[in-house]
Design a protein around this motif. Structure first.
Motif, PDB file in Angstrom:
ATOM      1  N   LEU A   1       2.406  20.786   2.689  1.00 45.00           N
ATOM      2  CA  LEU A   1       1.698  22.051   2.934  1.00 45.00           C
ATOM      3  C   LEU A   1       1.762  23.019   1.759  1.00 45.00           C
ATOM      4  O   LEU A   1       0.722  23.525   1.325  1.00 45.00           O
ATOM      5  N   PRO A   2       2.968  23.275   1.228  1.00 46.22           N
ATOM      6  CA  PRO A   2       3.024  24.246   0.124  1.00 46.22           C
ATOM      7  C   PRO A   2       2.202  23.784  -1.081  1.00 46.22           C
ATOM      8  O   PRO A   2       1.679  24.605  -1.824  1.00 46.22           O
ATOM      9  N   ILE A   3       2.071  22.482  -1.254  1.00 44.49           N
ATOM     10  CA  ILE A   3       1.341  21.979  -2.414  1.00 44.49           C
ATOM     11  C   ILE A   3      -0.167  21.999  -2.158  1.00 44.49           C
ATOM     12  O   ILE A   3      -0.955  22.410  -3.003  1.00 44.49           O
ATOM     13  N   LEU A   4      -0.570  21.553  -0.983  1.00 44.97           N
ATOM     14  CA  LEU A   4      -2.007  21.338  -0.737  1.00 44.97           C
ATOM     15  C   LEU A   4      -2.637  22.386   0.175  1.00 44.97           C
ATOM     16  O   LEU A   4      -3.830  22.309   0.473  1.00 44.97           O
ATOM     17  N   LYS A   5      -1.827  23.337   0.641  1.00 42.83           N
ATOM     18  CA  LYS A   5      -2.338  24.421   1.493  1.00 42.83           C
ATOM     19  C   LYS A   5      -2.846  23.902   2.852  1.00 42.83           C
ATOM     20  O   LYS A   5      -3.005  22.708   3.063  1.00 42.83           O
ATOM     21  N   LEU A   6      -3.127  24.862   3.741  1.00 43.20           N
ATOM     22  CA  LEU A   6      -3.619  24.494   5.064  1.00 43.20           C
ATOM     23  C   LEU A   6      -4.971  23.826   4.962  1.00 43.20           C
ATOM     24  O   LEU A   6      -5.661  23.939   3.950  1.00 43.20           O
ATOM     25  N   GLY A   7      -5.358  23.096   6.017  1.00 42.01           N
ATOM     26  CA  GLY A   7      -6.632  22.379   5.994  1.00 42.01           C
ATOM     27  C   GLY A   7      -6.403  20.886   6.042  1.00 42.01           C
ATOM     28  O   GLY A   7      -5.311  20.431   6.376  1.00 42.01           O
ATOM     29  N   ALA A   8      -7.428  20.125   5.674  1.00 39.62           N
ATOM     30  CA  ALA A   8      -7.347  18.677   5.825  1.00 39.62           C
ATOM     31  C   ALA A   8      -6.505  18.008   4.735  1.00 39.62           C
ATOM     32  O   ALA A   8      -6.035  16.883   4.911  1.00 39.62           O
ATOM     33  N   GLY A   9      -6.302  18.706   3.611  1.00 38.07           N
ATOM     34  CA  GLY A   9      -5.612  18.105   2.464  1.00 38.07           C
ATOM     35  C   GLY A   9      -4.289  17.438   2.783  1.00 38.07           C
ATOM     36  O   GLY A   9      -4.118  16.240   2.567  1.00 38.07           O
ATOM     37  N   PRO A  10      -3.318  18.201   3.313  1.00 35.35           N
ATOM     38  CA  PRO A  10      -1.997  17.605   3.558  1.00 35.35           C
ATOM     39  C   PRO A  10      -2.071  16.419   4.527  1.00 35.35           C
ATOM     40  O   PRO A  10      -1.377  15.422   4.333  1.00 35.35           O
ATOM     41  N   THR A  11      -2.935  16.539   5.527  1.00 35.79           N
ATOM     42  CA  THR A  11      -3.031  15.459   6.513  1.00 35.79           C
ATOM     43  C   THR A  11      -3.535  14.175   5.855  1.00 35.79           C
ATOM     44  O   THR A  11      -2.953  13.104   6.021  1.00 35.79           O
ATOM     45  N   ILE A  12      -4.616  14.309   5.082  1.00 36.35           N
ATOM     46  CA  ILE A  12      -5.162  13.123   4.415  1.00 36.35           C
ATOM     47  C   ILE A  12      -4.149  12.551   3.441  1.00 36.35           C
ATOM     48  O   ILE A  12      -3.913  11.335   3.400  1.00 36.35           O
ATOM     49  N   ALA A  13      -3.486  13.429   2.698  1.00 35.90           N
ATOM     50  CA  ALA A  13      -2.498  12.957   1.731  1.00 35.90           C
ATOM     51  C   ALA A  13      -1.377  12.194   2.438  1.00 35.90           C
ATOM     52  O   ALA A  13      -0.916  11.150   1.971  1.00 35.90           O
ATOM     53  N   ALA A  14      -0.936  12.728   3.593  1.00 35.09           N
ATOM     54  CA  ALA A  14       0.141  12.057   4.320  1.00 35.09           C
ATOM     55  C   ALA A  14      -0.307  10.680   4.817  1.00 35.09           C
ATOM     56  O   ALA A  14       0.422   9.695   4.707  1.00 35.09           O
ATOM     57  N   CYS A  15      -1.544  10.620   5.333  1.00 32.22           N
ATOM     58  CA  CYS A  15      -2.099   9.325   5.754  1.00 32.22           C
ATOM     59  C   CYS A  15      -1.977   8.318   4.629  1.00 32.22           C
ATOM     60  O   CYS A  15      -1.503   7.188   4.800  1.00 32.22           O
ATOM     61  N   VAL A  16      -2.459   8.739   3.466  1.00 34.26           N
ATOM     62  CA  VAL A  16      -2.508   7.825   2.333  1.00 34.26           C
ATOM     63  C   VAL A  16      -1.096   7.383   1.951  1.00 34.26           C
ATOM     64  O   VAL A  16      -0.836   6.201   1.741  1.00 34.26           O
ATOM     65  N   LEU A  17      -0.174   8.371   1.895  1.00 40.45           N
ATOM     66  CA  LEU A  17       1.199   8.022   1.507  1.00 40.45           C
ATOM     67  C   LEU A  17       1.786   6.971   2.451  1.00 40.45           C
ATOM     68  O   LEU A  17       2.473   6.043   2.029  1.00 40.45           O
ATOM     69  N   TYR A  18       1.518   7.115   3.751  1.00 36.97           N
ATOM     70  CA  TYR A  18       2.029   6.121   4.700  1.00 36.97           C
ATOM     71  C   TYR A  18       1.350   4.775   4.548  1.00 36.97           C
ATOM     72  O   TYR A  18       1.949   3.731   4.709  1.00 36.97           O
ATOM     73  N   SER A  19       0.063   4.840   4.278  1.00 37.01           N
ATOM     74  CA  SER A  19      -0.731   3.602   4.347  1.00 37.01           C
ATOM     75  C   SER A  19      -0.676   2.776   3.072  1.00 37.01           C
ATOM     76  O   SER A  19      -1.075   1.618   3.075  1.00 37.01           O
ATOM     77  N   ILE A  20      -0.203   3.366   1.990  1.00 35.02           N
ATOM     78  CA  ILE A  20      -0.130   2.576   0.757  1.00 35.02           C
ATOM     79  C   ILE A  20       0.758   1.358   0.976  1.00 35.02           C
ATOM     80  O   ILE A  20       0.420   0.249   0.591  1.00 35.02           O
ATOM     81  N   LEU A  21       1.906   1.565   1.635  1.00 34.63           N
ATOM     82  CA  LEU A  21       2.849   0.449   1.775  1.00 34.63           C
ATOM     83  C   LEU A  21       2.243  -0.781   2.449  1.00 34.63           C
ATOM     84  O   LEU A  21       2.239  -1.844   1.844  1.00 34.63           O
ATOM     85  N   PRO A  22       1.722  -0.654   3.674  1.00 34.06           N
ATOM     86  CA  PRO A  22       1.205  -1.891   4.286  1.00 34.06           C
ATOM     87  C   PRO A  22       0.109  -2.565   3.463  1.00 34.06           C
ATOM     88  O   PRO A  22       0.107  -3.779   3.322  1.00 34.06           O
ATOM     89  N   VAL A  23      -0.793  -1.752   2.895  1.00 31.04           N
ATOM     90  CA  VAL A  23      -1.885  -2.362   2.120  1.00 31.04           C
ATOM     91  C   VAL A  23      -1.337  -2.992   0.841  1.00 31.04           C
ATOM     92  O   VAL A  23      -1.635  -4.144   0.517  1.00 31.04           O
ATOM     93  N   ALA A  24      -0.501  -2.244   0.127  1.00 31.49           N
ATOM     94  CA  ALA A  24       0.031  -2.747  -1.144  1.00 31.49           C
ATOM     95  C   ALA A  24       0.904  -3.976  -0.909  1.00 31.49           C
ATOM     96  O   ALA A  24       0.795  -4.972  -1.615  1.00 31.49           O
ATOM     97  N   ARG A  25       1.755  -3.903   0.120  1.00 27.20           N
ATOM     98  CA  ARG A  25       2.666  -5.011   0.377  1.00 27.20           C
ATOM     99  C   ARG A  25       1.880  -6.284   0.722  1.00 27.20           C
ATOM    100  O   ARG A  25       2.142  -7.351   0.169  1.00 27.20           O
ATOM    101  N   ASN A  26       0.900  -6.131   1.589  1.00 30.30           N
ATOM    102  CA  ASN A  26       0.125  -7.319   1.967  1.00 30.30           C
ATOM    103  C   ASN A  26      -0.719  -7.847   0.808  1.00 30.30           C
ATOM    104  O   ASN A  26      -0.884  -9.054   0.659  1.00 30.30           O
ATOM    105  N   THR A  27      -1.266  -6.929   0.012  1.00 33.12           N
ATOM    106  CA  THR A  27      -2.030  -7.381  -1.149  1.00 33.12           C
ATOM    107  C   THR A  27      -1.128  -8.191  -2.074  1.00 33.12           C
ATOM    108  O   THR A  27      -1.461  -9.294  -2.501  1.00 33.12           O
ATOM    109  N   TYR A  28       0.042  -7.622  -2.335  1.00 36.24           N
ATOM    110  CA  TYR A  28       1.007  -8.275  -3.218  1.00 36.24           C
ATOM    111  C   TYR A  28       1.407  -9.644  -2.680  1.00 36.24           C
ATOM    112  O   TYR A  28       1.354 -10.650  -3.387  1.00 36.24           O
ATOM    113  N   THR A  29       1.780  -9.692  -1.395  1.00 33.84           N
ATOM    114  CA  THR A  29       2.179 -10.968  -0.791  1.00 33.84           C
ATOM    115  C   THR A  29       1.025 -11.967  -0.846  1.00 33.84           C
ATOM    116  O   THR A  29       1.221 -13.137  -1.152  1.00 33.84           O
TER     117      THR A  29
END
Ligand SMILES: Nc1ncnc2c1ncn2[C@@H]1O[C@H](COP(=O)(O)OP(=O)(O)OP(=O)(O)O)[C@@H](O)[C@H]1O
Ligand SMILES: [Mg+2]
Lengths: 216, 375, 204
Positions: free
Chosen positions: A78-106
């Motif tokens: 929040l302090p970085i991206l302010k209120l609105g959709a930014g923090p939510t989308i960023a959090a989604c991406v941060l969580y979702s990198i692992l499953p996609v990256a891990r499976n791609t790698y495997t």
């Protein structure tokens, strides 16, 4: 309680809480988040595949991100991206990198060496071998990762309602705060249904890919 | 991307002093070899003698530690490896067809990367499939896993020919096939070779194959070239014991008088049996599934002949029964002498015969396998 | 302004909520996992339901508790449980069913009772997978417990929601950071436990 969910009640809630708009907001955030997750996740997966030394540290780091409570992660952003959709989308991406990256790698690692070898031998450049052979052959696994990411994104996007990002979470939030049971039920079931349907679709696509690319 | 041709035809390939070291051992040591344009040169030698390594240094899949490879006077070091390889057809033992692509896509992959248009690729794929005796309509859209071993090997060959390269590198292309299949494909390959008239470097373990296919044979041992020359020269003037050993075909025939067919036949298997009333189209599928190139046709208990995959695929358009197309097959008794059987087979050019005990099929006799077993 | 005491108190509430739920989840999951071993129908129902719930966003699950159970500690426990059950049941079931059949044959042969087979053969074999599931459930519980503060469960989420009202960064961090630390703690402690129960675990 019994007769709560008549068509009229549903229509009323839908109208009062602007649920068409909320659904569009919801899916809008979700699509952006999922697209970004796929793009970044696949890139990270390819990157750590090409530089195997980085694989363990990167995956370990992403694993730690994964343990952070989702709401806490949004709040940290929040302090970085302010209120609105930014923090939510960023959090989604941060969580979702692992499953996609891990499976791609495997997936990339799981492709039998002989196919890459042959690809080079018949005159494919390293880049072509990656895009024409390794990545297509990893698609079933990558799709599995994307499906997990999809579920993550749906979950986090719903939380967005709590930090003024809009979406169906907003309806849930208002419903709880105003203690409107009908609104909570309608929005809750609709949100759940949406997620389950999309997950089901992804499941079908994943299965198709397995049939197409998965058996050798 | 469209890569310009490096060479339209091969005048000569020179390997000069090429050396490859792994750790302390030499895989290839100071190898000098000239390959003439248009010839089929065989590389043969014991396992680990450096054949594969030498072959791979020609298309730079392996970079030599010392020495030069020049093709038509061009040092391969100065050529872009990708471009170099697109000028060479490459076939290996385990074929390596891409499982996620159809047969058509496998063959058309490099043309597609070269920017050919769809129609031209399709046309090319059809021509090539026909060339290797696979009906295009039947096979183009199948996936590799739906093909038998022999069919896959043919596709591998077709893929190598996609860009009509002036040079082919082949590393034991028939090595993984069973003897019947291998013999059949060798025969076809010989035909193809004469038609396309290209330069071919061909690695094998099998001296029979080498003698049948090779214009010249290079014998390698422990990373070094022992002798190179046409088959007759190796047989009549072997440079040393090893060469004599490898090409010594005399010994094979030593005990042939005393041996019986039953000592050298392969056991008969139900999978070789097809019913006479089966339609040819169905037979192709069954044979694909059972990985057969040749099958025996029975009507009840009675043997009426043999059919081969290649013939069946040709007469696919009409719906015929196997009994209409089966060709006669040589029949031997288990107690016949091997010498007799072999000379019989040689006289008619058959490489395959069936062994019957009164009315029961009990074995299969494959001329090449017999020879190999005799070594 | 947040006081240290408030934070400590909220942390304690949070821990109680997470571990209560985890214990109840384990207590519910184990019998279900065993039952799934005996009946294909139960297996199918449990797995289907659990997989379905998995896809539903946590916030929706938490919210739907309100019309039925009101607000407070109990609806929070139920909501978290609904999400935490799947990983435990699934992993336990996989662990239990992946026993070498020859081993079971042998055990029956030497005269072990069904109960003894479960106790001494299936269960130990399932430990590693089971603990992996419990660890995952723990992290999930910790995460949803932040959210349930919105329906009055107390815990660290409450501080976060206070921070959101006035948009006070320090308050927000006072809630978020301990929650993250708890997550790391769960991860580390359960990873250690997992290693302990994995026979022949070699440190990589
Ligand atoms: N990548 C490698 N690393 C180490 N040693 C290797 C490697 N590749 C080949 N060698 C060694 O080099 C020698 C020659 O190998 P090569 O594969 O060229 O033999 P070959 O004649 O093709 O044998 P085969 O008939 O078994 O295919 C062998 O002793 C082999 O062990
Ligand atoms: Mg070799």
């Amino acid at each position: 309680m019994e007769n709560m969910l008549t068509i009229r009640v549903i229509a009323d809630v839908w109208e009062r809480h602007l649920m068409t708009m909320r659904t569009i907001e919801h899916l809008h955030m979700f699509s952006i988040a999922l697209m970004l997750s796929i793009m970044i996740g696949v890139s990270v997966g390819v990157f750590i595949y090409m530089r195997p030394k980085t694989a363990d540290p990167v995956l370990n780091f992403l694993n730690i991100v994964e343990t952070i409570p989702d709401l806490a992660l949004i709040v940290l952003l929040l302090p970085i991206l302010k209120l609105g959709a930014g923090p939510t989308i960023a959090a989604c991406v941060l969580y979702s990198i692992l499953p996609v990256a891990r499976n791609t790698y495997t997936g990339l690692k799981g492709v039998d060496e002989q196919y890459t070898y042959v690809a080079h031998a018949i005159g494919l450049s390293p880049r072509e071998a990656l895009f024409k052979v390794r990545i297509p052959m990893s698609l079933p696994l990558i799709a599995g990762g994307i499906r997990i990411a999809l579920v993550f994104c749906m979950g986090v996007v719903t939380l967005g309602g709590l930090v003024a990002a809009g979406g169906l979470g907003t309806v849930l939030q208002n419903g709880i705060q105003l203690y409107q049971k009908d609104a909570i039920l309608v929005a809750g079931i609709w949100t759940g249904l949406l997620a389950v349907i999309l997950d089901g679709f992804a499941g079908i696509i994943e299965k198709k890919l397995h049939e197409r690319y998965g058996t050798w | 991307m469209q890569t310009e041709r490096l060479f339209e035809r091969i005048d000569s390939i020179h390997l000069e002093g090429i050396t490859k070291k792994y750790g302390h051992g030499f895989a290839v040591k100071d190898l000098d070899l000239e390959i003439q344009g248009g010839e089929l040169l065989i590389l043969i030698g014991p396992s680990g003698s450096g054949k594969t390594t030498a072959l791979r240094m020609i298309n730079r899949m392996i970079e030599q530690d010392a020495g030069t490879v020049t093709i038509n006077g061009i040092n391969t070091k100065d050529a872009d490896p990708v471009r170099l390889r697109r000028n060479m057809g490459y076939v290996i033992q385990n074929i390596g067809l891409f499982p996620h692509m159809t047969i058509g896509e496998n063959i058309g992959l490099v043309p597609k990367l070269e920017g050919w248009d769809k129609e031209r690729i399709k046309e090319r794929v059809r021509t090539l499939l026909e060339f290797v005796s696979l009906p295009p309509d039947m096979f183009m859209d199948r996936y590799p896993r739906q093909l038998s071993g022999g069919q896959q090997q043919r596709v591998g060959l077709a893929r190598a020919m996609a860009m009509d390269p002036p040079l082919f590198l082949m590393d034991e292309p028939f090595g993984a096939l069973d003897p019947i299949l291998r013999k059949q494909l060798q025969k076809e390959f010989l035909k193809i070779k004469n038609e396309i008239n290209r330069t071919i470097v061909f690695v094998t373990h099998d001296i029979e194959e080498a003698l049948v296919l090779g214009d010249r044979i290079a014998i390698m041992n422990q990373g070094e070239l022992v002798q190179v020359g046409p088959p007759e020269e190796l047989i009549f003037n072997p440079a040393n014991e090893l060469v004599a050993d490898i090409v010594d075909t005399q010994r094979k025939f030593k005990h042939m008088d005393t041996l019986k067919v039953k000592d050298l036949m392969s056991p008969f298997d139900e999978k070789y049996v097809l019913e006479g009333r089966t339609e040819t189209c169905d037979a192709v599928d069954v044979m694909t599934e059972r990985d057969l190139e040749t099958a025996f046709v029975f009507e009840g208990e009675r043997l009426i002949g043999q059919v081969t995959m290649v013939e069946l695929m040709k007469c696919r358009t009409r719906s015929q029964k196997l009994s209409d197309v089966a060709r006669p097959v040589k029949i031997f008794q288990p107690t016949d002498s091997v010498a007799f059987a072999l000379s019989e087979m040689k006289s008619t050019g058959e490489y395959l015969a069936i062994v019957m005990n009164s009315n029961d099929p009990i074995g299969i006799l494959i001329s090449d396998e017999v020879l190999l077993k005799l070594i | 302004m947040v006081i240290l005491e408030t934070v400590l108190e909220a942390t304690w509430e949070h821990i109680v909520l997470v571990y209560t739920t985890l214990l109840v989840s384990i207590a519910v999951s184990l019998p279900l996992a065993f039952a799934a071993l005996y009946s294909k129908k139960i297996e199918f129902a449990v797995m289907k339901f659990a997989n379905l719930v998995q896809a539903v966003p946590s916030f929706a699950v938490v919210a739907i508790m309100v019309p039925f159970l009101g607000i407070g500690f109990t609806p929070a426990v139920v909501a978290i449980m609904l999400r935490a059950l799947l990983p435990i049941i699934k992993n336990t079931y996989i662990g239990l069913s992946n026993v070498d059949p020859a081993l079971i044959d042998y055990a029956e042969g030497v005269g072990l009772s069904q109960w003894q087979i479960h106790r001494h053969i299936r269960l130990p074999n399932a430990y590693p997978a089971m603990f992996a599931g419990i660890k995952f459930a723990g992290i999930l519980a910790n995460s949803i417990a932040v959210l349930t503060a919105f329906i009055g469960s107390g815990g660290l989420g409450e501080i976060i929601f206070q921070g959101l009202i006035g948009y006070n960064t320090r308050t927000l961090l006072a809630g978020a950071i301990p929650a993250i630390m708890l997550a790391v703690l769960i991860d580390v402690s359960f990873t250690m436990l997992e290693r302990k129960v994995t026979p022949g675990y070699v440190k990589e």
